[in-house]
Scaffold this active site. Structure first.
Site: not given
Length: 307
Positions: A47, A49, A135, A184
Site C-alpha cells: 500500500h 505505491d 491470488a 505491478d
C-alpha cells in the site's frame, strides 16, 4: 521460462499453437507470434505505491502468454483459456463489457494506446495464464502488459517500457475502475531474472538488487486458497483514506504532498489530527516506506538477517 519468454516445455509450446489453430480455424495459415508478461510477488512495500512510496517486488516465472496473429480489420478477438470464453471488440468502438469482465483489461489497454496516437490493428489471440487468478500475484497487470505488447507488435509499433506501464496503469484506473498504483505493471516490464526491483513510484527510478543464491535462501509463496477481486474490494477505499490522511497532515506539514513525504517522527508528532482509521492507515504507510528502504539496503549488502 526461456529468455525469449516462451514456455520452456516444448509440449506446452506445441499445445498452445494447436489450441490457437483450433480456436481461430476460420482464418488459417497465419503464423502466430507470442507476447509474455510475468506476475510478481512483493517482498515488502504494501500500500505504498499509490502513496508515492517505495516498493521491492520481484517477478515470477509464472505469467500470462498471448499467442496471436494480426487481422486485416480493426476487430480484436480473444479466447481466454482459463474461462473457456471467446469475446471480441472493435478498436473503433471500445465499450465496457459486463458479460466478459476479463475482456476489459485488454480493451482498456487498447483505448489507452490509441489515446497515445498508436494506430492499432486487429488481432486474434489466445490468452493462456500460468498465474492463479485472484491470488495476489498481479494476474490482471500481467494480462494488461501482455495485451499491450501483443497489440503493439501486431501494429508494428513500439513504445518505451515506462510508457507502456503508464498506459496499462491508466487502463486499470480509468477503464476497469481500480485506483491502483504502478508497481505491478512496472515490475512486469522491468524485472530482471535473479533480482528484486527497488522502485521509487514517484520518480520512476529503479534499480535491480541481486537475490541470494538458491542454495543459501529461497523465497516461498504460499497460496492461502483465499481468492479476491481488488476491484470489488475495499482497495479504492484504502486509497481514499490515505488521501484523507495526508490532507489533514498537510495542515501541519505543508510541504508534504503524499504520505511518502512524512517521516515517522513527524507522523508521531502530529498524529492527533488523524481520527481512526486514518491514523492506522497513515502509520502503516509511513513506517512501511522506512522498512522498504531498510530492507533494500540489507538485501544489497547481503545482510539477509537485516532484510
Amino acid at each position: 521460462m526461456t529468455p525469449s519468454g516462451l514456455p520452456a516445455d516444448p509440449a506446452l509450446r506445441e499445445r498452445l499453437k494447436q489450441e490457437f489453430s483450433r480456436a481461430f480455424s476460420d482464418t488459417p495459415g497465419r503464423e502466430p507470434a507470442l507476447a509474455h508478461a510475468p506476475g510478481r510477488v512483493n517482498l515488502i512495500g504494501e500500500h505504498t505505491d499509490y502513496n508515492d512510496g517505495f516498493v521491492l517486488p520481484m517477478a515470477l516465472e509464472m505469467g500470462v502468454f498471448i499467442i496471436f496473429a494480426r487481422r486485416d480489420d480493426d476487430t480484436v478477438r480473444f479466447l481466454a483459456s482459463d474461462y473457456g470464453e471467446t469475446a471480441e471488440f472493435t478498436l473503433s468502438a471500445i465499450e465496457f463489457s459486463r458479460s466478459h469482465p476479463w475482456l476489459n483489461y485488454p480493451q482498456g489497454v487498447a483505448a489507452e494506446l490509441q489515446k497515445r496516437n498508436i494506430r492499432l490493428r486487429g488481432l486474434d489471440g489466445l490468452i493462456y495464464s500460468t498465474l492463479p487468478i485472484g491470488a495476489g500475484l498481479a494476474s490482471s497487470a500481467a494480462l494488461e502488459v501482455a495485451s499491450a505488447l501483443a497489440l503493439l507488435q501486431a501494429a508494428e509499433m513500439s513504445l518505451p517500457t515506462r510508457d507502456i506501464a503508464l498506459a496499462c496503469l491508466a487502463a486499470e484506473r480509468d477503464f476497469v475502475g481500480l485506483n491502483c498504483g504502478l508497481m505491478d505493471q512496472f515490475v512486469s516490464l522491468h524485472a530482471q531474472a535473479g533480482h528484486a526491483l527497488f522502485f521509487d513510484t514517484r520518480t520512476l527510478d529503479f534499480r535491480h538488487i541481486p537475490l541470494p543464491p538458491e542454495e543459501d535462501y529461497r523465497f516461498i509463496i504460499f497460496d492461502s486458497g483465499v481468492k479476491h477481486s481488488l476491484a470489488a474490494s475495499a482497495y479504492n477505499r484504502r486509497r481514499e483514506e490515505c488521501e484523507e490522511a495526508i490532507s489533514l497532515l498537510k495542515e501541519r506539514l505543508p510541504h508534504s504532498e503524499a504520505l511518502r513525504d512524512v517521516s515517522v517522527a513527524d507522523f508521531d508528532a502530529h498524529k492527533e489530527v488523524l481520527p481512526e482509521p486514518l491514523r492506522k492507515r497513515g502509520r502503516h504507510v509511513v513506517c512501511e516506506n522506512e522498512r522498504t528502504v531498510a530492507a533494500a539496503e540489507g538485501l544489497e549488502k547481503g545482510d539477509f538477517a537485516a532484510f
